[in-house]
Design a protein around this motif. Structure first.
Motif, PDB file in Angstrom:
ATOM      1  N   ALA A 262      20.356  17.658  30.481  1.00 57.71           N
ATOM      2  CA  ALA A 262      19.262  18.206  30.157  1.00 57.71           C
ATOM      3  C   ALA A 262      18.419  18.132  28.559  1.00 57.71           C
ATOM      4  O   ALA A 262      17.405  17.679  28.620  1.00 57.71           O
ATOM      5  N   PRO A 263      19.307  18.287  27.808  1.00 59.37           N
ATOM      6  CA  PRO A 263      18.942  17.748  26.279  1.00 59.37           C
ATOM      7  C   PRO A 263      18.444  16.389  26.165  1.00 59.37           C
ATOM      8  O   PRO A 263      17.581  15.996  25.428  1.00 59.37           O
ATOM      9  N   THR A 264      19.349  15.620  26.675  1.00 57.52           N
ATOM     10  CA  THR A 264      18.944  14.014  26.672  1.00 57.52           C
ATOM     11  C   THR A 264      17.750  13.651  27.386  1.00 57.52           C
ATOM     12  O   THR A 264      16.836  13.061  26.864  1.00 57.52           O
ATOM     13  N   ALA A 265      17.503  14.405  28.533  1.00 58.50           N
ATOM     14  CA  ALA A 265      16.287  14.195  29.273  1.00 58.50           C
ATOM     15  C   ALA A 265      15.070  14.736  28.437  1.00 58.50           C
ATOM     16  O   ALA A 265      13.815  14.137  28.375  1.00 58.50           O
ATOM     17  N   PHE A 266      15.042  15.882  27.678  1.00 58.50           N
ATOM     18  CA  PHE A 266      14.194  16.398  27.162  1.00 58.50           C
ATOM     19  C   PHE A 266      13.878  15.397  25.943  1.00 58.50           C
ATOM     20  O   PHE A 266      12.312  15.218  25.543  1.00 58.50           O
ATOM     21  N   ALA A 267      14.773  14.768  25.205  1.00 59.61           N
ATOM     22  CA  ALA A 267      14.425  13.800  24.154  1.00 59.61           C
ATOM     23  C   ALA A 267      13.569  12.762  24.796  1.00 59.61           C
ATOM     24  O   ALA A 267      12.856  12.238  23.955  1.00 59.61           O
ATOM     25  N   LEU A 268      14.401  12.120  25.880  1.00 57.48           N
ATOM     26  CA  LEU A 268      13.636  10.948  26.046  1.00 57.48           C
ATOM     27  C   LEU A 268      12.303  11.257  26.860  1.00 57.48           C
ATOM     28  O   LEU A 268      11.503  10.362  26.868  1.00 57.48           O
ATOM     29  N   SER A 269      11.964  12.281  27.110  1.00 61.98           N
ATOM     30  CA  SER A 269      10.481  12.566  27.618  1.00 61.98           C
ATOM     31  C   SER A 269       9.452  12.869  26.380  1.00 61.98           C
ATOM     32  O   SER A 269       8.458  12.969  26.813  1.00 61.98           O
ATOM     33  N   ARG A 270      10.051  13.171  25.360  1.00 58.76           N
ATOM     34  CA  ARG A 270       9.196  13.584  24.237  1.00 58.76           C
ATOM     35  C   ARG A 270       8.699  12.434  23.540  1.00 58.76           C
ATOM     36  O   ARG A 270       7.546  12.498  22.844  1.00 58.76           O
ATOM     37  N   ASN A 271       9.482  11.404  23.334  1.00 57.52           N
ATOM     38  CA  ASN A 271       9.157  10.199  22.668  1.00 57.52           C
ATOM     39  C   ASN A 271       9.327   9.193  23.592  1.00 57.52           C
ATOM     40  O   ASN A 271      10.064   8.497  24.135  1.00 57.52           O
ATOM     41  N   GLN A 272       8.058   8.659  23.958  1.00 53.69           N
ATOM     42  CA  GLN A 272       7.612   7.409  24.770  1.00 53.69           C
ATOM     43  C   GLN A 272       7.614   6.260  23.867  1.00 53.69           C
ATOM     44  O   GLN A 272       6.406   5.533  23.623  1.00 53.69           O
ATOM     45  N   ASN A 273       8.758   5.662  23.465  1.00 51.82           N
ATOM     46  CA  ASN A 273       8.699   4.269  22.618  1.00 51.82           C
ATOM     47  C   ASN A 273       9.609   3.468  23.360  1.00 51.82           C
ATOM     48  O   ASN A 273      10.260   3.603  24.316  1.00 51.82           O
ATOM     49  N   LYS A 274       9.657   2.121  22.702  1.00 53.71           N
ATOM     50  CA  LYS A 274      10.544   1.086  23.351  1.00 53.71           C
ATOM     51  C   LYS A 274      11.988   1.517  23.580  1.00 53.71           C
ATOM     52  O   LYS A 274      12.585   1.012  24.354  1.00 53.71           O
TER      53      LYS A 274
ATOM     54  N   PRO B 116       3.310  21.480  30.064  1.00 54.41           N
ATOM     55  CA  PRO B 116       2.310  21.274  29.226  1.00 54.41           C
ATOM     56  C   PRO B 116       2.333  20.894  27.868  1.00 54.41           C
ATOM     57  O   PRO B 116       3.171  21.542  27.203  1.00 54.41           O
ATOM     58  N   SER B 117       1.897  19.800  27.543  1.00 55.39           N
ATOM     59  CA  SER B 117       2.315  19.268  25.840  1.00 55.39           C
ATOM     60  C   SER B 117       1.607  20.143  24.845  1.00 55.39           C
ATOM     61  O   SER B 117       2.163  20.365  23.787  1.00 55.39           O
ATOM     62  N   GLU B 118       0.450  21.065  25.128  1.00 54.07           N
ATOM     63  CA  GLU B 118      -0.244  21.992  24.347  1.00 54.07           C
ATOM     64  C   GLU B 118       0.700  23.029  24.127  1.00 54.07           C
ATOM     65  O   GLU B 118       0.788  23.384  22.792  1.00 54.07           O
ATOM     66  N   THR B 119       1.293  23.581  25.132  1.00 52.37           N
ATOM     67  CA  THR B 119       2.340  24.580  24.747  1.00 52.37           C
ATOM     68  C   THR B 119       3.427  24.174  23.655  1.00 52.37           C
ATOM     69  O   THR B 119       3.813  25.054  22.742  1.00 52.37           O
ATOM     70  N   LEU B 120       4.058  23.022  24.045  1.00 45.67           N
ATOM     71  CA  LEU B 120       5.044  22.566  22.922  1.00 45.67           C
ATOM     72  C   LEU B 120       4.522  22.238  21.563  1.00 45.67           C
ATOM     73  O   LEU B 120       5.275  22.315  20.794  1.00 45.67           O
ATOM     74  N   GLU B 121       3.233  21.741  21.492  1.00 43.48           N
ATOM     75  CA  GLU B 121       2.592  21.446  20.368  1.00 43.48           C
ATOM     76  C   GLU B 121       2.396  22.495  19.599  1.00 43.48           C
ATOM     77  O   GLU B 121       2.624  22.831  18.367  1.00 43.48           O
ATOM     78  N   ALA B 122       1.764  23.608  20.244  1.00 38.72           N
ATOM     79  CA  ALA B 122       1.664  24.920  19.705  1.00 38.72           C
ATOM     80  C   ALA B 122       2.909  25.440  18.935  1.00 38.72           C
ATOM     81  O   ALA B 122       2.954  26.086  17.939  1.00 38.72           O
TER      82      ALA B 122
ATOM     83  N   GLN C  91      14.891  24.659  19.133  1.00 41.75           N
ATOM     84  CA  GLN C  91      14.035  26.005  19.479  1.00 41.75           C
ATOM     85  C   GLN C  91      13.026  25.832  20.678  1.00 41.75           C
ATOM     86  O   GLN C  91      13.011  26.835  21.518  1.00 41.75           O
ATOM     87  N   ILE C  92      12.335  24.739  20.595  1.00 41.89           N
ATOM     88  CA  ILE C  92      11.379  24.564  21.683  1.00 41.89           C
ATOM     89  C   ILE C  92      12.071  24.265  23.004  1.00 41.89           C
ATOM     90  O   ILE C  92      11.537  24.576  23.986  1.00 41.89           O
ATOM     91  N   PHE C  93      13.266  23.521  22.874  1.00 39.22           N
ATOM     92  CA  PHE C  93      13.967  23.168  24.200  1.00 39.22           C
ATOM     93  C   PHE C  93      14.682  24.440  24.711  1.00 39.22           C
ATOM     94  O   PHE C  93      14.295  24.621  26.037  1.00 39.22           O
ATOM     95  N   ARG C  94      15.121  25.374  23.805  1.00 35.63           N
ATOM     96  CA  ARG C  94      15.872  26.329  24.377  1.00 35.63           C
ATOM     97  C   ARG C  94      14.985  27.487  25.020  1.00 35.63           C
ATOM     98  O   ARG C  94      15.280  28.103  25.895  1.00 35.63           O
TER      99      ARG C  94
ATOM    100  N   ILE D 274      11.381  27.402  25.385  1.00 37.57           N
ATOM    101  CA  ILE D 274      10.156  27.014  25.989  1.00 37.57           C
ATOM    102  C   ILE D 274      10.372  26.117  27.258  1.00 37.57           C
ATOM    103  O   ILE D 274      10.001  26.516  28.273  1.00 37.57           O
ATOM    104  N   ALA D 275      10.947  24.992  27.076  1.00 39.39           N
ATOM    105  CA  ALA D 275      11.245  24.037  27.845  1.00 39.39           C
ATOM    106  C   ALA D 275      12.295  24.545  29.158  1.00 39.39           C
ATOM    107  O   ALA D 275      11.929  24.055  30.315  1.00 39.39           O
ATOM    108  N   ILE D 276      13.199  24.936  28.711  1.00 38.93           N
ATOM    109  CA  ILE D 276      14.172  25.579  29.643  1.00 38.93           C
ATOM    110  C   ILE D 276      13.772  26.448  30.506  1.00 38.93           C
ATOM    111  O   ILE D 276      13.940  26.424  31.696  1.00 38.93           O
TER     112      ILE D 276
END
Length: 281
Positions: free
Chosen positions: A95-107, A171-177, A187-190, A192-194
């Motif tokens: 779950a933490p790994t997937a959250f990190a990979l979903s937030r940063n869309q880089n090569k 929703p990206s707006e919630t995470l950005e807020a 804290q965002i992961f624990r 809001i995201a969870i």
């Protein structure tokens, strides 16, 4: 008026065809289960009767012999314990790994995702021999820890890909807020995201548990006596003296029940989780 009747007739034919296909499909799916249930309630003479008996006096001796003589209760406990812990480990890491990979869309993240996908696409048999060699060296053969570790490695890519699709739906707006308000990434992961992705976590946990529950190859190669799972226990009913078909059928019914019970009680979260992660990825 004629056009409406013709339309209703076509709709009736189409629905009848759909229901017929569904009925035939369910017949093919359900009939083997019904046959196994009947076989588990028959004596050995009734099981080999020709023609097959559909009306008979049922008995539970196969279930009694399975748990009393074959010690199937220990195998069942091993399966529940190993599948549950491996699922928890996969979720805690995935779950933490997937959250990190979903937030940063880089090569770099895309490369990691491709590597994770390739590792999951490889057949399980390709991992058995390396696992056996390493586990033999570290004396982890026939241990709970060894089998939990093997199942976790096998199922972790599945968890990462499933959980990533659920986190992409947030929703990206919630995470950005939350980030603007000073919340850290953890804290965002624990907080809001969870909570928002809880249906996806439940559905992923069910899928991971079922995959670990039904696994056979790793349990066959990496266990001997102490950590033997129920799937191997059923296979052990094929003895030199003959095969205990009634007990094997009883064991198959017992193995079906846990997954059915789990799916029944949390089916709402399971369906919600599958649908919420089905539109993005």
């Amino acid at each position: 008026m004629i056009g409406v009747q013709e339309k209703n007739y076509k709709s009736y034919c189409f629905n009848s065809l759909n229901y017929s296909v569904i009925f035939i499909y369910l017949l093919f799916v359900i009939f083997p289960i019904i046959w196994i249930v009947l076989l588990s309630l028959k004596t050995e003479v009734q099981a080999f009767a020709n023609p097959p008996l559909f009306i008979f006096k049922p008995n539970l001796m196969n279930y009694y012999n399975l748990f009393v003589e074959e010690n199937f209760g220990k195998y069942l406990f091993n399966s529940i314990f190993i599948a549950s812990l491996s699922s928890i480990v996969c979720l805690l890491i995935g779950a933490p790994t997937a959250f990190a990979l979903s937030r940063n869309q880089n090569k770099t993240n895309q490369g990691i995702l491709i590597w994770v996908l390739i590792s999951r696409m490889a057949p399980a048999m390709t991992y058995v021999i390396p696992f056996f060699v390493v586990f033999s060296y570290f004396k982890m053969i026939d241990t709970y820890f060894g089998l939990i570790l093997a199942y976790s490695v096998l199922n972790l890519p599945l968890v990462i890909w499933l959980m990533r699709s659920f986190f992409l739906e947030l929703p990206s707006e919630t995470l950005e807020a939350a980030k603007i308000d000073g919340a850290s990434t953890f804290q965002i992961f624990r907080k809001i995201a969870i909570p928002l992705a809880s249906p996806g976590i439940v559905s992923t946990g069910i899928i991971t548990f079922v995959v670990a529950w039904n696994e056979f190859i790793f349990a066959l190669v990496l266990t001997r006596r102490h950590a033997v799972t129920a799937q191997i226990g059923i296979g052990n009913l094929q003895k030199f003296e003959g095969t205990e078909w009634g007990q094997m059928a009883a064991g198959a019914i017992v193995l079906i029940l846990p997954a059915m019970i789990i799916a029944f009680f949390i089916s709402k979260y399971f369906v919600q989780g599958l649908t919420s992660g089905a539109t993005k990825g």
